[in-house]
Scaffold this active site. Structure first.
Site: not given
Length: 88
Positions: A12, A14-16
Site C-alpha cells: 500500500t 506509505i499511507h496513513a
C-alpha cells in the site's frame, strides 16, 4: 548528517498507518529529519507532509537527519521500516 536510502516494499506504500509509525518514530529525536521522494523533501515529523508525497510501493526514498542524534535517528528509523515490512 546521516542518511539512508530505502526501497518501499509494502503493497500500500506509505499511507496513513505507515506514515503515522514513521512520524512517531522520528518525533523521538531532536535532529531535523527529512523524507525525500522524487525531488521533494518533507519533514518526517509531519504526518501531512509525509502523506502529501504519495509514496507508493516500489518507490525509492531517502531519509536524512541532521543534529546531535542523527545517527541514532537513522538507525532506529531503518530498524522500524525493516521490522514493520515497509522497506528494504
Amino acid at each position: 548528517m546521516a542518511s539512508k536510502e530505502f526501497h518501499i516494499v509494502v503493497e500500500t506504500g506509505i499511507h496513513a498507518r505507515p506514515a503515522t509509525l514513521l512520524v512517531h518514530t522520528a518525533s523521538k529525536f531532536t535532529s531535523e529529519i527529512t523524507l525525500e521522494y522524487k525531488g521533494k523533501s518533507v519533514n518526517l515529523k509531519s504526518i501531512m507532509g509525509v502523506m502529501s508525497l504519495g509514496v507508493g510501493q516500489g518507490a525509492d526514498v531517502t531519509i536524512s537527519a541532521e543534529g546531535a542524534d542523527a545517527d541514532d535517528a537513522i538507525s532506529t528509523i531503518a530498524e522500524t521500516m525493516t521490522k514493520e515490512g515497509l522497506a528494504e
